[in-house]
Design an enzyme around this catalytic site. Structure first.
Site, PDB file in Angstrom:
ATOM      1  N   LYS A 125       0.816  -1.218   0.000  1.00  0.00           N
ATOM      2  CA  LYS A 125       0.000   0.000   0.000  1.00  0.00           C
ATOM      3  C   LYS A 125       0.854   1.275   0.000  1.00  0.00           C
ATOM      4  CE  LYS A 125      -3.862  -2.310   2.313  1.00  0.00           C
ATOM      5  NZ  LYS A 125      -3.210  -3.622   2.530  1.00  0.00           N
ATOM      6  N   LYS A 160      -8.538   1.607   5.658  1.00  0.00           N
ATOM      7  CA  LYS A 160      -7.991   0.262   5.842  1.00  0.00           C
ATOM      8  C   LYS A 160      -6.599   0.354   6.445  1.00  0.00           C
ATOM      9  CE  LYS A 160      -6.853   0.225   0.880  1.00  0.00           C
ATOM     10  NZ  LYS A 160      -7.055  -0.472  -0.400  1.00  0.00           N
ATOM     11  N   ARG A 210      -7.674  -8.970  -9.879  1.00  0.00           N
ATOM     12  CA  ARG A 210      -6.318  -9.360  -9.489  1.00  0.00           C
ATOM     13  C   ARG A 210      -5.566  -9.754 -10.765  1.00  0.00           C
ATOM     14  NH1 ARG A 210      -3.333 -11.286  -5.275  1.00  0.00           N
ATOM     15  NH2 ARG A 210      -3.948  -9.246  -4.439  1.00  0.00           N
ATOM     16  N   ARG A 224     -12.572 -10.597  -9.043  1.00  0.00           N
ATOM     17  CA  ARG A 224     -13.113 -11.023  -7.752  1.00  0.00           C
ATOM     18  C   ARG A 224     -14.303 -10.137  -7.416  1.00  0.00           C
ATOM     19  NH1 ARG A 224      -7.705 -10.180  -4.445  1.00  0.00           N
ATOM     20  NH2 ARG A 224      -8.050  -8.172  -5.440  1.00  0.00           N
ATOM     21  N   ARG A 232     -15.919  -6.093   0.450  1.00  0.00           N
ATOM     22  CA  ARG A 232     -14.634  -6.693   0.129  1.00  0.00           C
ATOM     23  C   ARG A 232     -14.778  -7.808  -0.904  1.00  0.00           C
ATOM     24  NH1 ARG A 232     -13.568  -8.221   6.175  1.00  0.00           N
ATOM     25  NH2 ARG A 232     -15.639  -9.060   5.726  1.00  0.00           N
ATOM     26  N   ASP A 272      -3.943  -5.110  -7.815  1.00  0.00           N
ATOM     27  CA  ASP A 272      -5.393  -4.992  -7.726  1.00  0.00           C
ATOM     28  C   ASP A 272      -5.835  -3.754  -8.480  1.00  0.00           C
ATOM     29  OD1 ASP A 272      -5.316  -7.228  -6.122  1.00  0.00           O
ATOM     30  OD2 ASP A 272      -5.438  -6.107  -4.243  1.00  0.00           O
ATOM     31  N   GLU A 280      -3.410  -1.600  -5.230  1.00  0.00           N
ATOM     32  CA  GLU A 280      -2.347  -2.249  -4.467  1.00  0.00           C
ATOM     33  C   GLU A 280      -1.384  -2.952  -5.406  1.00  0.00           C
ATOM     34  OE1 GLU A 280      -3.346  -4.794  -1.210  1.00  0.00           O
ATOM     35  OE2 GLU A 280      -4.869  -3.436  -0.405  1.00  0.00           O
ATOM     36  N   ASN A 282       0.929  -6.156  -4.701  1.00  0.00           N
ATOM     37  CA  ASN A 282       1.209  -7.165  -3.682  1.00  0.00           C
ATOM     38  C   ASN A 282       2.464  -7.933  -4.053  1.00  0.00           C
ATOM     39  OD1 ASN A 282       1.154  -9.721  -2.225  1.00  0.00           O
ATOM     40  ND2 ASN A 282      -0.880  -9.103  -1.571  1.00  0.00           N
TER      41      ASN A 282
END
Length: 315
Positions: A125, A160, A210, A224, A232, A272, A280, A282
């Protein structure tokens, strides 16, 4: 070629093999004849500059409830291995950071995937903020006045944890939400570090995509979709996996960030994207490999091992 591979992960007994990307990598490695050993982060040690781990030989099988078998424990120097897969899940805390310092001692003679120094320096993040023009408006702070000003500007926001994962403690706050004060107090008491506040993207109801990149190149994606009544989209929170293709905007995002990933040795990365907005990057333990393959997409685990093998041949 046959590689000696050590995998640093949360204990394999606790994973959900149906959606676990590490398990996909282990199955592919075993299929190729690579030798696998397993250890958890607490089994790392460094003595006089040499990094050791107490490992167990590992065999895997794609059968829930009988998915692994471990051999006799032994203490090894990790520098004797060809590859270490750094795959434990967050929290990205000082314990996690410490493992990156230890593994940095053996990389790149032993190829650590992903490069531990850049895993440490690229929290998902924070690293993403290197590309602000690709993101929704985003604030990182714990300062109440800053958050109030951001809410006044954008109204509907998401709060978050900065170092959270899996959709835990992700909240939507509407412009007139009376829970804001209580939520601020909760975050302030729970998290020592700042947190993330972003403009809410209503398009998330259609999915949070994703996208997996292998050595900086887009390899595949899964959409997703949040379950009814939930913000979420994370699959561990009930999000439904749907097949998808990449849009021109998403390909543009991948092309923009790809060179930065390659430069940092971030070989296996999941990003994402919501409605063309990057949220994001990751680099710790991206998920999605098994869902993408199950929905008719490419076998990205095979692509990752092709890349790892190429790097070992060139070493």
């Amino acid at each position: 070629m046959t590689l000696q591979v050590a995998v640093q992960m949360d204990h394999i007994a606790r994973i959900n093999i149906a959606g676990d990307s590490t398990f996909a990598l282990l199955l592919e490695a075993q299929k190729r004849g690579h030798s696998l050993v397993h250890y958890t982060p607490d089994q790392l040690a460094m003595r006089d500059g040499t990094v050791y781990a107490t490992v167990e030989p590992l065999t895997v099988k794609d059968e829930a409830g009988a998915h692994f078998q471990l051999g006799e424990k032994r203490r090894v120097a990790l520098s004797d291995y060809d590859v270490v897969l750094l795959r434990q899940d967050p929290p990205f805390d000082m314990a996690y950071v410490t493992t990156t310092h230890l593994l940095e001692r053996i990389h790149p003679k032993t190829l650590v995937v992903n490069d531990p120094a850049h895993v440490r320096n690229a929290p998902e993040k924070i690293f993403v903020t290197h590309f602000p023009d690709l993101m929704p408006p985003t604030l990182i702070t714990r300062d109440l006045a800053e958050i109030k000003a951001f809410r006044a500007e954008f109204g509907d926001v998401v709060m978050k944890p900065l170092y959270g994962n899996g959709g835990a403690a992700v909240f939507r706050l509407t412009a007139d939400d009376l829970n804001f004060g209580s939520l601020y107090d909760f975050f302030a008491a729970t998290f020592r570090e700042p947190w993330v506040i972003q403009r809410f993207l209503p398009e998330v109801k259609h999915g949070d995509k994703r996208i997996i990149l292998v050595d900086g190149e887009a390899a595949g994606a899964v959409n997703r979709v949040p379950s009814e009544g939930d913000l979420r989209s994370n699959m561990v929170r009930g999000g439904a996996a749907r097949p998808t293709d990449l849009t021109d905007r998403e390909l543009e995002i991948c092309a923009r960030i790809g060179p930065a990933l390659r430069e940092r040795g971030l070989l296996f990365v999941g990003i994402d994207v919501i409605a063309g907005n990057l949220t994001e990057i990751n680099v710790t333990s991206p998920t999605g490999l098994r869902a993408i393959k199950r929905l008719g997409g490419p076998d990205i685990a095979a692509q990752i091992w092709d890349n790892i093998e190429d790097k070992r041949r060139a070493a």
